[in-house]
Design a protein around this motif. Structure first.
Motif, mmCIF file in Angstrom:
data_model
loop_
_atom_site.group_PDB
_atom_site.id
_atom_site.type_symbol
_atom_site.label_atom_id
_atom_site.label_comp_id
_atom_site.label_asym_id
_atom_site.label_seq_id
_atom_site.Cartn_x
_atom_site.Cartn_y
_atom_site.Cartn_z
ATOM 1 N N LEU A 199 36.775 1.480 29.294
ATOM 2 C CA LEU A 199 38.189 1.182 29.528
ATOM 3 C C LEU A 199 38.644 -0.046 28.742
ATOM 4 O O LEU A 199 39.795 -0.112 28.309
ATOM 5 N N THR A 200 37.750 -0.999 28.524
ATOM 6 C CA THR A 200 38.091 -2.160 27.711
ATOM 7 C C THR A 200 38.367 -1.750 26.269
ATOM 8 O O THR A 200 39.363 -2.178 25.669
ATOM 9 N N LEU A 201 37.512 -0.905 25.722
ATOM 10 C CA LEU A 201 37.741 -0.423 24.355
ATOM 11 C C LEU A 201 39.020 0.399 24.265
ATOM 12 O O LEU A 201 39.771 0.312 23.288
ATOM 13 N N ALA A 252 41.691 0.079 26.225
ATOM 14 C CA ALA A 252 42.816 -0.850 26.329
ATOM 15 C C ALA A 252 43.044 -1.565 25.001
ATOM 16 O O ALA A 252 44.201 -1.767 24.585
ATOM 17 N N ASN A 253 41.977 -1.944 24.320
ATOM 18 C CA ASN A 253 42.110 -2.567 22.999
ATOM 19 C C ASN A 253 42.773 -1.620 22.012
ATOM 20 O O ASN A 253 43.572 -2.042 21.169
ATOM 21 N N ALA A 265 33.683 0.254 32.729
ATOM 22 C CA ALA A 265 34.414 -0.973 32.386
ATOM 23 C C ALA A 265 34.424 -1.193 30.877
ATOM 24 O O ALA A 265 35.467 -1.534 30.296
ATOM 25 N N ALA A 266 33.297 -0.982 30.224
ATOM 26 C CA ALA A 266 33.234 -1.147 28.768
ATOM 27 C C ALA A 266 34.109 -0.103 28.067
ATOM 28 O O ALA A 266 34.825 -0.430 27.110
ATOM 29 N N PHE A 288 33.247 3.354 20.990
ATOM 30 C CA PHE A 288 34.010 4.093 21.989
ATOM 31 C C PHE A 288 33.424 5.490 22.182
ATOM 32 O O PHE A 288 33.273 5.955 23.316
ATOM 33 N N THR A 307 29.258 7.873 29.389
ATOM 34 C CA THR A 307 29.969 7.986 30.659
ATOM 35 C C THR A 307 30.054 9.440 31.104
ATOM 36 O O THR A 307 29.813 9.758 32.277
#
Length: 143
Positions: free
Chosen positions: A95-97, A99-100, A92-93, A24, A31
């Protein structure tokens, strides 16, 4: 107002939890770097102010694209295509981390609550058992 404070607290806790993950932190750094580089590049190529360049970079990175700013030069258009493709994958990667981390935070909160409830029931259970045992015994014979 209370729900806003609770929501912001959960959001902050999720960020702190996500920040523990080296992946992250790496994605957040990449980013942010892409956002800053995009700001500088669009400032140089399109001649926009830094604020306008930052705004365009953020909007393009999030794939929102309001249309109020658009590159006019061929170099700016080509850079935008690569910027969006690279940025979308990174975002996207990231935000996925994130969200997890939120899901994990909610799970841990529920597990903690269940553990606290179990402890409270265990403390209450012996006194309830003793009361039911006392009620089951017949009273002593009176003389």
């Amino acid at each position: 107002m209370v729900s806003l404070v609770i929501g912001l607290t959960r959001f902050w806790l999720a960020i702190r939890m996500a920040w523990r993950d080296p992946s992250f932190r790496l994605l957040a750094g990449l980013t942010l770097s892409l956002l800053l580089v995009g700001t500088w590049v669009f400032h140089q190529v399109e001649g926009w102010s830094y604020l306008d360049s930052f705004y365009f970079s953020a909007i393009s990175l999030a794939t929102v694209g309001y249309g109020d700013f658009a590159p006019k030069t061929p170099a700016g258009k080509l850079l935008t295509v690569f910027y969006v493709f690279a940025g979308f994958g990174l975002l996207a990667a990231l935000l996925t981390l994130f969200a997890n981390a939120i899901i994990q935070s909610v799970r841990e909160g529920r597990e903690k609550l269940h553990a606290q409830l179990a402890q409270a029931l265990e403390k209450k259970a012996p006194s309830a058992e003793a009361a039911s045992a006392d009620a089951a015994e017949p009273p002593a014979a009176q003389q």
